[in-house]
Design a protein around this motif. Structure first.
Motif, PDB file in Angstrom:
ATOM      1  N   VAL A  25       1.448  14.407   3.361  1.00 55.44           N
ATOM      2  CA  VAL A  25       1.976  13.509   2.340  1.00 55.44           C
ATOM      3  C   VAL A  25       2.674  12.314   2.987  1.00 55.44           C
ATOM      4  CG1 VAL A  25       3.646  13.307   0.459  1.00 55.44           C
ATOM      5  CG2 VAL A  25       2.153  15.306   0.602  1.00 55.44           C
ATOM      6  N   GLN A  26       3.497  12.604   4.001  1.00 54.63           N
ATOM      7  CA  GLN A  26       4.219  11.524   4.676  1.00 54.63           C
ATOM      8  C   GLN A  26       3.266  10.578   5.404  1.00 54.63           C
ATOM      9  OE1 GLN A  26       7.381  10.906   4.382  1.00 54.63           O
ATOM     10  NE2 GLN A  26       7.377   9.126   5.763  1.00 54.63           N
ATOM     11  N   PHE A  27       2.244  11.119   6.004  1.00 51.32           N
ATOM     12  CA  PHE A  27       1.258  10.312   6.723  1.00 51.32           C
ATOM     13  C   PHE A  27       0.534   9.362   5.765  1.00 51.32           C
ATOM     14  CE2 PHE A  27      -2.861   9.426   8.581  1.00 51.32           C
ATOM     15  CZ  PHE A  27      -2.568   9.169   9.905  1.00 51.32           C
ATOM     16  N   SER A  28       0.079   9.922   4.639  1.00 50.86           N
ATOM     17  CA  SER A  28      -0.643   9.107   3.660  1.00 50.86           C
ATOM     18  C   SER A  28       0.255   8.031   3.075  1.00 50.86           C
ATOM     19  CB  SER A  28      -1.198  10.008   2.558  1.00 50.86           C
ATOM     20  OG  SER A  28      -1.857   9.262   1.567  1.00 50.86           O
ATOM     21  N   SER A  29       1.496   8.406   2.778  1.00 55.19           N
ATOM     22  CA  SER A  29       2.425   7.433   2.191  1.00 55.19           C
ATOM     23  C   SER A  29       2.726   6.296   3.164  1.00 55.19           C
ATOM     24  CB  SER A  29       3.718   8.147   1.793  1.00 55.19           C
ATOM     25  OG  SER A  29       4.670   7.225   1.322  1.00 55.19           O
ATOM     26  N   THR A  30       2.969   6.637   4.407  1.00 57.60           N
ATOM     27  CA  THR A  30       3.265   5.608   5.419  1.00 57.60           C
ATOM     28  C   THR A  30       2.060   4.710   5.651  1.00 57.60           C
ATOM     29  OG1 THR A  30       4.804   7.152   6.484  1.00 57.60           O
ATOM     30  CG2 THR A  30       4.083   5.265   7.775  1.00 57.60           C
ATOM     31  N   ARG A  31       0.886   5.287   5.717  1.00 57.98           N
ATOM     32  CA  ARG A  31      -0.337   4.492   5.928  1.00 57.98           C
ATOM     33  C   ARG A  31      -0.547   3.506   4.781  1.00 57.98           C
ATOM     34  NH1 ARG A  31      -5.297   5.426   3.797  1.00 57.98           N
ATOM     35  NH2 ARG A  31      -7.086   4.410   4.839  1.00 57.98           N
ATOM     36  N   ASN A  32      -0.399   3.969   3.548  1.00 61.87           N
ATOM     37  CA  ASN A  32      -0.589   3.082   2.404  1.00 61.87           C
ATOM     38  C   ASN A  32       0.444   1.959   2.394  1.00 61.87           C
ATOM     39  OD1 ASN A  32      -2.761   4.603   1.519  1.00 61.87           O
ATOM     40  ND2 ASN A  32      -1.490   5.903   0.188  1.00 61.87           N
ATOM     41  N   TYR A  33       1.669   2.339   2.757  1.00 64.72           N
ATOM     42  CA  TYR A  33       2.737   1.329   2.778  1.00 64.72           C
ATOM     43  C   TYR A  33       2.438   0.242   3.809  1.00 64.72           C
ATOM     44  CZ  TYR A  33       7.180  -0.812   3.985  1.00 64.72           C
ATOM     45  OH  TYR A  33       8.165  -1.725   4.269  1.00 64.72           O
ATOM     46  N   LEU A  34       2.026   0.674   5.007  1.00 66.61           N
ATOM     47  CA  LEU A  34       1.736  -0.303   6.062  1.00 66.61           C
ATOM     48  C   LEU A  34       0.535  -1.174   5.712  1.00 66.61           C
ATOM     49  CD1 LEU A  34       2.335   1.921   9.226  1.00 66.61           C
ATOM     50  CD2 LEU A  34       3.794   0.064   8.371  1.00 66.61           C
ATOM     51  N   ALA A  35      -0.496  -0.556   5.087  1.00 65.70           N
ATOM     52  CA  ALA A  35      -1.662  -1.343   4.684  1.00 65.70           C
ATOM     53  C   ALA A  35      -1.275  -2.387   3.633  1.00 65.70           C
ATOM     54  CB  ALA A  35      -2.752  -0.421   4.161  1.00 65.70           C
ATOM     55  N   GLN A  36      -0.456  -1.972   2.657  1.00 65.57           N
ATOM     56  CA  GLN A  36      -0.022  -2.904   1.617  1.00 65.57           C
ATOM     57  C   GLN A  36       0.856  -3.998   2.208  1.00 65.57           C
ATOM     58  OE1 GLN A  36       2.060  -1.000  -1.558  1.00 65.57           O
ATOM     59  NE2 GLN A  36       2.105  -2.811  -2.878  1.00 65.57           N
ATOM     60  N   GLN A  37       1.719  -3.589   3.158  1.00 63.98           N
ATOM     61  CA  GLN A  37       2.589  -4.579   3.793  1.00 63.98           C
ATOM     62  C   GLN A  37       1.769  -5.621   4.554  1.00 63.98           C
ATOM     63  OE1 GLN A  37       4.945  -3.335   7.194  1.00 63.98           O
ATOM     64  NE2 GLN A  37       6.775  -4.283   6.268  1.00 63.98           N
ATOM     65  N   GLN A  38       0.703  -5.155   5.242  1.00 62.06           N
ATOM     66  CA  GLN A  38      -0.148  -6.075   5.987  1.00 62.06           C
ATOM     67  C   GLN A  38      -0.836  -7.058   5.034  1.00 62.06           C
ATOM     68  OE1 GLN A  38      -3.430  -4.247   7.998  1.00 62.06           O
ATOM     69  NE2 GLN A  38      -3.662  -5.914   9.451  1.00 62.06           N
ATOM     70  N   GLU A  39      -1.326  -6.566   3.891  1.00 58.18           N
ATOM     71  CA  GLU A  39      -1.999  -7.445   2.923  1.00 58.18           C
ATOM     72  C   GLU A  39      -1.024  -8.481   2.366  1.00 58.18           C
ATOM     73  OE1 GLU A  39      -4.659  -7.086  -1.186  1.00 58.18           O
ATOM     74  OE2 GLU A  39      -3.767  -5.308  -0.264  1.00 58.18           O
ATOM     75  N   THR A  40       0.185  -8.038   2.038  1.00 63.21           N
ATOM     76  CA  THR A  40       1.195  -8.958   1.509  1.00 63.21           C
ATOM     77  C   THR A  40       1.557 -10.018   2.535  1.00 63.21           C
ATOM     78  OG1 THR A  40       2.074  -7.189   0.119  1.00 63.21           O
ATOM     79  CG2 THR A  40       3.493  -9.102   0.498  1.00 63.21           C
ATOM     80  N   THR A  41       1.703  -9.605   3.773  1.00 59.67           N
ATOM     81  CA  THR A  41       2.049 -10.553   4.834  1.00 59.67           C
ATOM     82  C   THR A  41       0.969 -11.612   5.006  1.00 59.67           C
ATOM     83  OG1 THR A  41       3.310  -8.825   5.979  1.00 59.67           O
ATOM     84  CG2 THR A  41       2.649 -10.739   7.276  1.00 59.67           C
ATOM     85  N   VAL A  42      -0.287 -11.209   4.955  1.00 56.78           N
ATOM     86  CA  VAL A  42      -1.386 -12.167   5.121  1.00 56.78           C
ATOM     87  C   VAL A  42      -1.394 -13.183   3.983  1.00 56.78           C
ATOM     88  CG1 VAL A  42      -3.905 -12.386   5.083  1.00 56.78           C
ATOM     89  CG2 VAL A  42      -2.822 -10.624   6.493  1.00 56.78           C
ATOM     90  N   ILE A  43      -1.189 -12.707   2.744  1.00 57.75           N
ATOM     91  CA  ILE A  43      -1.198 -13.626   1.599  1.00 57.75           C
ATOM     92  C   ILE A  43      -0.022 -14.592   1.679  1.00 57.75           C
ATOM     93  CG2 ILE A  43      -0.965 -13.762  -0.914  1.00 57.75           C
ATOM     94  CD1 ILE A  43      -2.449 -11.085  -1.064  1.00 57.75           C
ATOM     95  N   ASN A  44       1.155 -14.048   1.975  1.00 59.82           N
ATOM     96  CA  ASN A  44       2.340 -14.921   2.064  1.00 59.82           C
ATOM     97  C   ASN A  44       2.187 -15.945   3.177  1.00 59.82           C
ATOM     98  OD1 ASN A  44       3.529 -13.564  -0.049  1.00 59.82           O
ATOM     99  ND2 ASN A  44       4.727 -12.196   1.273  1.00 59.82           N
ATOM    100  N   THR A  45       1.633 -15.503   4.304  1.00 58.45           N
ATOM    101  CA  THR A  45       1.445 -16.437   5.423  1.00 58.45           C
ATOM    102  C   THR A  45       0.453 -17.532   5.057  1.00 58.45           C
ATOM    103  OG1 THR A  45       1.936 -14.671   7.001  1.00 58.45           O
ATOM    104  CG2 THR A  45       0.780 -16.600   7.846  1.00 58.45           C
ATOM    105  N   ALA A  46      -0.612 -17.152   4.380  1.00 57.54           N
ATOM    106  CA  ALA A  46      -1.616 -18.144   3.977  1.00 57.54           C
ATOM    107  C   ALA A  46      -1.007 -19.183   3.045  1.00 57.54           C
ATOM    108  CB  ALA A  46      -2.799 -17.454   3.311  1.00 57.54           C
ATOM    109  N   THR A  47      -0.158 -18.744   2.121  1.00 59.56           N
ATOM    110  CA  THR A  47       0.475 -19.675   1.183  1.00 59.56           C
ATOM    111  C   THR A  47       1.418 -20.628   1.888  1.00 59.56           C
ATOM    112  OG1 THR A  47       0.319 -17.992  -0.565  1.00 59.56           O
ATOM    113  CG2 THR A  47       1.872 -19.813  -0.900  1.00 59.56           C
ATOM    114  N   SER A  48       2.312 -20.035   2.731  1.00 56.92           N
ATOM    115  CA  SER A  48       3.296 -20.882   3.417  1.00 56.92           C
ATOM    116  C   SER A  48       2.640 -21.807   4.428  1.00 56.92           C
ATOM    117  CB  SER A  48       4.351 -20.007   4.089  1.00 56.92           C
ATOM    118  OG  SER A  48       3.739 -19.149   5.035  1.00 56.92           O
TER     119      SER A  48
END
Length: 636
Positions: A25-48
């Motif tokens: 459970v912890q592995f899956s939760s951490t993986r999803n969080y990091l994947a979502q964080q990476q996607e958010t970072t890419v979008i924010n970086t592209a905008t800025s």
């Protein structure tokens, strides 16, 4: 598997299952969080980044735009940043192809993170200036996931080890009463009673322990009652109440057994004539005290022999059966007995004929009645001489050898292996073969000497250790050649009393590990009377079955059988030879068998010669038999 191990394994498996579930459970939760964080970072970086690049693109400052891209790309969180300049028809591209650092390759190859990219069109009003493409680098996500999961796994393993240790201690503490019950059950199985288990705090186990303690106590009482019953019957049938020695019936039965075994020796009839005068002058109390003192002295004197039988035949006569046939040594023995008896008299100088002794040497084809008659005749001659003289009636046996000649013959036989071996079947009461007993003889030319003729000399010259190891080694070789045979070997008294013999025996048995389970050892009963404690350790560590031979000659052993735990006992021939007679009192034999059974030992009757004997023995709790209904067979 023990209950302790079952509980421990079950709890550990539950812990592992819980760990795997929580870790997943912890592995899956951490993986999803990091994947979502990476996607958010890419979008924010592209905008800025798009907002930062627009002014440079409006003035066609490609160098400034490239500087802004370099500043963002150097952060290391992106795999690729590409800017297509639509007006100039060229592009600015930065790529990071370095794999993630401090992360195992196999972990990266799992493909836990998909490639994340984002495209943005840069405009100025309605005019399109360029196209910006940003692709995120999964290295940071892999690194964070690896570090977090590694630390979590380390803590889980540490907790697992600690939990394992605590479970071991806790289960041992809580299950200790069960362990005590198990040990008590093994003790009861080996017929050892009397140990009381302390009561545990657990209610259910407390009741079980109470029941086990009660059962053990009851079994101990029952065995003691059986042993006491056998002892009472022994006193009634075979014991002289005044001296504590055997009576005439006991001596006759022992002499019959002795003669049938082919054991050489002699009978000494000791007439203490002073007892009659002592009874007349000082009363029966003084007489009985002297009888007890003489009996005690004779018992101490007999301990020098490998075997003996001592009884009080009448008011003033004692009888002694010893494995000694040398005339000179018998004469010295008689003189020593006379001296010991004389020491019991206050003034032996003024008292003539304190005691006289008649000695008769056992002859071939003797019977007990003939032997006692010759000894009584020798006693009468000694009394007629009025000097307390010892008279020996002895006719030279054929092939009779002197002591030194016997020693030389035995040593030659050991050196050149002149032993002829045979074996006799031991069957259960229904006729099924249990094992075979090994018999030995020495062949010297055309003359064959049975074991009974030379074993007393083996004991005298302390050659028993060499003899027993030699016969055991030959028996082990026979077992190797005959995979279905079980063989029993008799040990001499001298061997049993030597610690070195047991060490040498262990070394010998270690050379034949595959056949030791088919070897049985038979120890003479007498060694347990005087050396029981010394034998407990070697017998307990012995990896072969063992039994007691001539069981019943020394009655004190009945109450000690629970400490010995033999696999079987061979009843002395004196108790079984007359069972088919109409006037035979079988109560004592039955009591001895019941006592042996209560200790878990198989009872074997010896020298069974007829079917009527066997039929009677079946009714007396006898488990097995051997004798001339199945004659010995020579080894080829």
């Amino acid at each position: 598997m023990t209950l302790y191990r079952q509980l421990l394994v079950t709890m550990l498996l539950l812990f592992i299952m819980l760990f795997v579930t929580a870790y997943s459970v912890q592995f899956s939760s951490t993986r999803n969080y990091l994947a979502q964080q990476q996607e958010t970072t890419v979008i924010n970086t592209a905008t800025s980044l798009g907002l930062a690049l627009t002014p440079y693109l409006e003035t066609s400052d490609n160098l400034g735009a490239e500087s802004v891209i370099n500043a963002v790309f150097d952060g290391g969180f992106y795999r690729k940043i590409q800017l297509e300049l639509l007006a100039a028809n060229k592009d600015i591209t930065r790529e990071n192809v370095i794999p993630p650092q401090n992360v195992p390759d196999w972990f990266i190859n799992l493909g836990l993170f998909d490639s994340v990219s984002y495209d943005a069109v840069l405009t100025s009003g309605w005019l399109q200036l360029g196209k910006l493409t940003i692709e995120g680098h999964p290295g940071q996500a892999y690194y964070q996931l690896w570090q977090g999961m590694s630390q979590l796994a380390t803590w889980f393993v540490l907790c697992f080890v600690v939990a394992w240790g605590l479970l071991v201690l806790a289960l041992r503490y809580f299950l200790k009463p069960l362990h005590d019950i198990e040990l008590q059950a093994h003790e009861i199985e080996r017929q050892r009673f009397g140990h009381v288990i302390s009561l545990p705090n657990t209610r259910e186990l407390r009741e079980v322990v109470k029941a086990i303690n009660s059962m053990s106590g009851q079994l101990e009482v029952q065995f003691k009652e059986q042993a006491d019953e056998a002892e009472r019957l022994r006193h009634r049938a075979f014991s002289d109440p005044t001296s504590g020695l055997g009576n005439r019936a006991f001596f006759v039965s022992q002499s019959q057994s002795w003669i049938s075994d082919g054991t050489g020796g002699a009978v000494l009839l000791i007439a203490v004539d002073i007892l009659e005068k002592l009874d007349q002058e000082e009363g029966f109390t003084a007489r009985d005290q002297m009888i007890k003192a003489i009996a005690n002295d004779l018992q101490k004197l007999c301990q020098r022999f490998s075997d003996f039988a001592l009884s009080r035949l009448s008011a003033r006569e004692f009888a002694l059966l010893v494995p000694e046939s040398d005339i000179e040594r018998l004469s010295l023995l008689g003189e020593e007995i006379n001296r010991q008896i004389a020491e019991q008299v206050i003034d032996p100088v003024n008292v003539p004929n304190i005691s006289v002794i008649g000695i008769a040497v056992i002859q071939d084809k003797d019977e007990s009645s003939q032997l006692l008659t010759r000894a009584d005749h020798a006693l009468n001659k000694a009394r007629m001489e009025e000097a307390g003289a010892v008279v020996i009636e002895h006719s030279k046996r054929e092939h009779q050898l002197g002591r030194l000649a016997w020693k030389k013959l035995i040593e030659t036989a050991l050196t050149n292996d002149l032993f002829e071996l045979s074996s006799q079947a031991v069957c259960d009461i229904h006729g099924t073969l249990l094992h075979e007993e090994v018999y030995m003889a020495i062949r010297n030319g055309n003359t064959v000497y049975g074991a009974g003729s030379f074993l007393p000399m083996v004991e005298q010259f302390k050659l028993g250790e060499r003899l027993d190891l030699h016969i055991i080694e030959r028996t082990l070789n026979k077992l190797v050649a005959s995979p279905s045979v079980y063989l029993a070997v008799n040990l001499t008294q001298h061997s049993c009393e030597q610690a070195g013999f047991w060490h040498q025996l262990d070394l010998l048995l270690a050379q034949y590990p595959n056949v030791c389970s088919r070897l049985l050892l038979e120890l003479p009963e007498k060694v347990f009377v005087f050396h029981k404690n010394a034998l407990m350790v070697p017998l307990a560590s012995l990896n072969v079955a063992w039994g007691i031979d001539h069981f019943g000659r020394h009655f004190d052993l009945l109450t000690q059988l629970s400490d010995l735990s033999p696999h079987y006992v061979k009843l002395d021939h004196s108790f079984t030879s007359n069972v088919a007679k109409a006037d035979y009192d079988d109560a004592f034999l039955a009591a001895v068998c019941r006592s042996a059974h209560s200790m878990g030992a198989v009872t074997i009757a010896t020298r069974v010669e007829t079917e009527p004997q066997l039929e009677v023995l079946k009714t007396l709790y006898v488990d097995a038999y051997q004798g001339f209904v199945s004659p010995p067979q020579k080894w080829v």
